[in-house]
Enzyme design. Structure first.
Site, PDB file in Angstrom:
ATOM      1  N   HIS A   1      27.130 -22.126  43.317  1.00 24.35           N
ATOM      2  CA  HIS A   1      26.648 -23.501  43.382  1.00 24.35           C
ATOM      3  C   HIS A   1      27.807 -24.457  43.152  1.00 24.35           C
ATOM      4  CE1 HIS A   1      24.246 -27.099  42.522  1.00 24.35           C
ATOM      5  NE2 HIS A   1      23.301 -26.501  43.215  1.00 24.35           N
TER       6      HIS A   1
ATOM      7  N   GLU B   1      18.055 -21.134  45.736  1.00 20.78           N
ATOM      8  CA  GLU B   1      17.566 -20.553  46.987  1.00 20.78           C
ATOM      9  C   GLU B   1      17.177 -19.090  46.838  1.00 20.78           C
ATOM     10  OE1 GLU B   1      17.057 -22.886  48.705  1.00 20.78           O
ATOM     11  OE2 GLU B   1      18.749 -24.039  49.443  1.00 20.78           O
TER      12      GLU B   1
END
Ligand code: COA
Length: 360
Positions: free
Chosen positions: A250, A306
């Site tokens: 991320h 996700e």
């Protein structure tokens, strides 16, 4: 995946906001004063949307918003025959962008925000059914936003546990700091353009695979791995081929994305529907984290939102080509809140660039 390069804008503060706060070092997401975990576990989409809209400056309570959204879904349904070929797009995000562009802006942010938030699930569900050759299913008065979205997609009354899990997902992704699509919405709002235009532009930003496009590929990965015993070999093969592990890493978080745990918890009550996939996802996450730790000891790469989005949306019955647009169904409330908050600043966002071309 496209080569990811630094934009040079990381960490540049472009706004003060009361809507959400992302603490990447500690792995904490605060949404309008509440921890995301607590919000997703205790409130439905309408209450969370009312919360972010109110934080942005549009004071509204959950019950009023729920009634207004039900009406907005019905109005969006009336819009479907006038969408031309918007719902024939092969990509759900294109259909959402084209469909949303047909929502007329009134110029009144409250009216436009409710219209946009209400239209998103109707447009995406109708696109999804159209793609599968099925007739669209109208919204059902009396259903909450998440249940209605699921019913409009599946055509049957949803299992309450599945609708609750989807609601938890929509709450979890409702806002997330100054991400690319939110910034886009604020830039458009800062020109004094209308809210619907800001939302359409934000959909365009969310469409990119670096922003909203990973959950489908995560599910492809889990399918390809098939069983926990294959995880390590498969992941090593991906890295050897120069590809990234989807759902890992991320830009902001240096620890596990807090939203991953929220979604994981939301899948658990689905029992048999989510169970086996969840066990596989755990095994793959553990193997991926271990391999990436060994490969990149200086760069913490943990599961992002996700990873478990894929498991959750699959478990509630949504087809994987609908995952990115479903992200938009939740995030649209955050975009609207930011547009309204940006109005109060009332200043054009006009960053600078460095000219590197020749001088005359
Ligand atoms: N798998 C393997 N390696 C990864 C990785 C992943 N998922 N994510 C990052 N890396 C590696 C990069 O190859 C890079 O290595 P290098 O320095 O040797 O080139 C290093 O970690 C830093 O990556 P970088 O692209 O600079 O990080 P970023 O902050 O710009 O990227 C993401 C963040 C999310 C784009 C990135 O982690 C990624 O592509 N993840 C997979 C896609 C995904 O899950 N997207 C959804 C995001 S919510």
């Amino acid at each position: 995946m496209a080569d990811v390069k630094s934009s040079g804008l990381e960490g540049v503060v472009v706004a003060d906001t009361a809507i959400s706060h992302v603490d990447g070092e500690r792995g904490r997401l605060v949404i309008a004063g509440a921890d995301a975990e607590q919000l997703a576990a205790t409130t439905g989409f309408e209450a969370a949307a009312a919360r972010v809209l109110s934080a942005g400056g549009l004071a509204i309570d959950a019950a009023t918003l729920a009634t207004a959204l039900a009406k907005a879904r019905a109005e969006a349904w009336e819009l479907l025959p006038r969408l031309g070929d918007a719902l024939d797009a092969s990509d759900g995000m294109e259909a959402l962008r084209a469909g949303m562009a047909h929502v007329w802006a009134t110029g009144d942010d409250r009216t436009d925000a409710i219209a946009a938030i209400g239209a998103a699930p109707v447009l995406v569900a109708a696109w999804s059914r159209n793609k599968r050759g099925a007739a669209p299913v109208p919204p059902t008065p009396g259903l909450d936003h998440a249940s209605d979205y699921l019913k409009m997609t599946l055509g049957t009354t949803p299992d309450p546990a599945a609708a609750k899990a989807l609601g938890a997902y929509l709450v979890t992704v409702i806002d997330h700091g100054m991400n690319a699509s939110t910034f886009t919405a604020r830039v458009v709002a800062s020109t004094a353009s209308d809210l619907i235009s800001a939302v359409v532009a934000a959909v365009g930003a969310l469409k990119g695979p670096l922003h909203g496009g990973a959950p489908g590929p995560v599910l492809d990965m889990l399918d390809a791995i098939g069983s926990p015993a294959n995880a390590e070999t498969w992941l090593l093969g991906e890295l050897a081929a120069g590809r990234r592990i989807m759902g890992m890493g991320h830009r902001i978080y240096r620890v596990r994305d807090p939203r991953a745990a929220v979604l994981e918890a939301a899948v658990k009550p689905l029992g048999a529907i989510g169970g086996s996939r969840l066990a596989l996802a755990h095994a793959v996450e553990t193997a991926a984290a271990k391999i990436l730790r060994e490969r990149k000891p200086d760069r913490p790469l943990a599961a992002n939102v996700e990873f478990y989005t894929a498991v959750l949306l699959d478990a509630v019955g949504l087809p994987r080509d609908q995952f990115s647009a479903t992200f938009g169904v939740g995030r649209v409330a955050g975009w609207c809140a930011h547009v309204i908050e940006q109005r109060r600043v009332n200043k054009l966002i006009r960053p600078a660039s460095t000219y590197v071309g020749p001088m005359p």
